[in-house]
Design a protein around this motif. Structure first.
Motif, PDB file in Angstrom:
ATOM      1  N   PHE A   1      -0.971 -65.354  78.077  1.00 47.11           N
ATOM      2  CA  PHE A   1      -0.470 -66.132  76.907  1.00 47.11           C
ATOM      3  C   PHE A   1       0.596 -65.403  76.432  1.00 47.11           C
ATOM      4  CE2 PHE A   1      -3.569 -65.761  72.208  1.00 47.11           C
ATOM      5  CZ  PHE A   1      -2.551 -66.809  71.771  1.00 47.11           C
ATOM      6  N   ASN A   2       1.400 -66.052  75.454  1.00 46.56           N
ATOM      7  CA  ASN A   2       2.267 -65.797  75.017  1.00 46.56           C
ATOM      8  C   ASN A   2       2.191 -65.648  73.690  1.00 46.56           C
ATOM      9  OD1 ASN A   2       5.560 -65.449  73.587  1.00 46.56           O
ATOM     10  ND2 ASN A   2       5.678 -66.368  75.194  1.00 46.56           N
ATOM     11  N   ARG A   3       1.372 -65.228  73.285  1.00 44.27           N
ATOM     12  CA  ARG A   3       1.018 -64.140  71.510  1.00 44.27           C
ATOM     13  C   ARG A   3       2.261 -65.370  70.613  1.00 44.27           C
ATOM     14  NH1 ARG A   3      -3.968 -61.891  68.853  1.00 44.27           N
ATOM     15  NH2 ARG A   3      -4.514 -61.913  70.895  1.00 44.27           N
ATOM     16  N   GLU A   4       3.471 -64.277  70.811  1.00 46.31           N
ATOM     17  CA  GLU A   4       4.266 -64.776  69.726  1.00 46.31           C
ATOM     18  C   GLU A   4       5.048 -65.440  69.603  1.00 46.31           C
ATOM     19  OE1 GLU A   4       8.869 -63.306  68.850  1.00 46.31           O
ATOM     20  OE2 GLU A   4       8.092 -62.070  70.601  1.00 46.31           O
ATOM     21  N   SER A   5       4.944 -66.894  70.540  1.00 49.39           N
ATOM     22  CA  SER A   5       5.392 -68.146  70.053  1.00 49.39           C
ATOM     23  C   SER A   5       4.435 -68.830  70.296  1.00 49.39           C
ATOM     24  CB  SER A   5       5.788 -68.286  71.389  1.00 49.39           C
ATOM     25  OG  SER A   5       5.977 -69.441  71.640  1.00 49.39           O
TER      26      SER A   5
ATOM     27  N   LEU B   1      -5.658 -62.460  62.599  1.00 50.23           N
ATOM     28  CA  LEU B   1      -5.290 -63.372  63.193  1.00 50.23           C
ATOM     29  C   LEU B   1      -4.710 -62.333  64.396  1.00 50.23           C
ATOM     30  CD1 LEU B   1      -4.403 -66.755  61.381  1.00 50.23           C
ATOM     31  CD2 LEU B   1      -6.493 -66.092  63.346  1.00 50.23           C
ATOM     32  N   GLN B   2      -4.069 -61.599  64.253  1.00 51.51           N
ATOM     33  CA  GLN B   2      -2.726 -60.872  65.046  1.00 51.51           C
ATOM     34  C   GLN B   2      -3.506 -59.631  66.197  1.00 51.51           C
ATOM     35  OE1 GLN B   2       0.412 -60.614  65.961  1.00 51.51           O
ATOM     36  NE2 GLN B   2       1.462 -62.101  64.165  1.00 51.51           N
ATOM     37  N   SER B   3      -4.410 -59.441  65.452  1.00 52.83           N
ATOM     38  CA  SER B   3      -5.146 -58.039  66.235  1.00 52.83           C
ATOM     39  C   SER B   3      -6.678 -58.930  66.216  1.00 52.83           C
ATOM     40  CB  SER B   3      -5.610 -56.715  65.000  1.00 52.83           C
ATOM     41  OG  SER B   3      -7.219 -57.893  64.115  1.00 52.83           O
ATOM     42  N   ALA B   4      -6.928 -59.980  66.436  1.00 56.27           N
ATOM     43  CA  ALA B   4      -7.795 -60.691  67.764  1.00 56.27           C
ATOM     44  C   ALA B   4      -7.863 -60.651  69.023  1.00 56.27           C
ATOM     45  CB  ALA B   4      -8.558 -61.971  66.827  1.00 56.27           C
TER      46      ALA B   4
END
Length: 213
Positions: free
Chosen positions: A131-135, A156-159
């Motif tokens: 998972f590329n979370r930043e993208s 959302l970022q911390s989930a």
């Protein structure tokens, strides 16, 4: 933790277009139709308290047809309004496959089901190792901006991976067939890939033009 042997062979089913429930997720429902009020009341009398959420799949020769795969949820919260409606929450347990609809005397529909091939649903929380979370978050930001939606970006970022992907799969507005594709994804990575495809398609306006920048 639930076990396959503890899951029943029959389920009451709630066909609701566009409503998606996934394992370990929660789905709030507002119940007001008499047949589904009866379904909730009967569900509360069973030890499992399970209801099968399933997408309708109407066909020219069968307008009442259902998709074969749905997701069972346990009734975890229940309240009744003054005018007799029910506010309930289902906690996702496992996906199932319908083997046959049961002809019976209940006002709601019931099906024989099998839980085979969905053992993963009863296990630990899934992770998405590629998972590329930043993208993903950049893409999601563009989607929310295009739809003029607001979000709690810190949350959302911390989930964790599963909570993020599954919550968005359930909450974002997609066609019922798209929701079914998200449900049937065999892994969290596949569901995330499907979700990205749907978001990108939405940003293109449903055609082959360039994605909105």
């Amino acid at each position: 933790m639930n076990k396959m042997v503890d899951l029943p062979d029959t389920l009451p089913v709630f066909p609701l277009p566009g409503a998606l429930l996934l394992p370990r997720a929660r789905l709030p429902l507002h119940i007001f139709e008499p047949r589904y009020l009866a379904m909730i009341e009967d569900c509360l009398k069973t030890p499992e308290r399970l209801i099968g959420m399933v997408q309708p799949n109407p066909r020219p020769n069968n307008e009442k047809a259902l998709h074969a795969i749905g997701c069972a949820g346990r009734l975890t919260q229940f309240s009744e309004t003054e005018d007799g409606r029910y506010m309930v929450t289902l906690g996702g347990v496992s996906r199932f496959r319908i083997s046959q609809e049961i002809e019976g005397f209940t006002p709601y529909r019931r099906c024989n089901v099998t839980w085979d091939a969905f053992e993963r649903d009863l296990g630990a929380t899934e992770t998405d190792k590629v998972f590329n979370r930043e993208s993903f978050m950049k893409l999601l930001g563009r989607y929310f901006e295009a739809r003029e939606l607001s979000a709690d970006w810190e949350t959302l970022q911390s989930a964790d991976d599963e909570l993020l992907v599954n919550s968005l799969s359930m909450l974002l507005e997609f066609e019922p067939e798209d929701k079914q594709a998200l449900l049937e994804a065999p892994s969290l990575s596949t569901r995330r890939e499907t979700l990205v495809t749907l978001i990108e398609f939405s940003l293109r306006g449903g055609d082959t033009e360039e994605i909105i920048q």
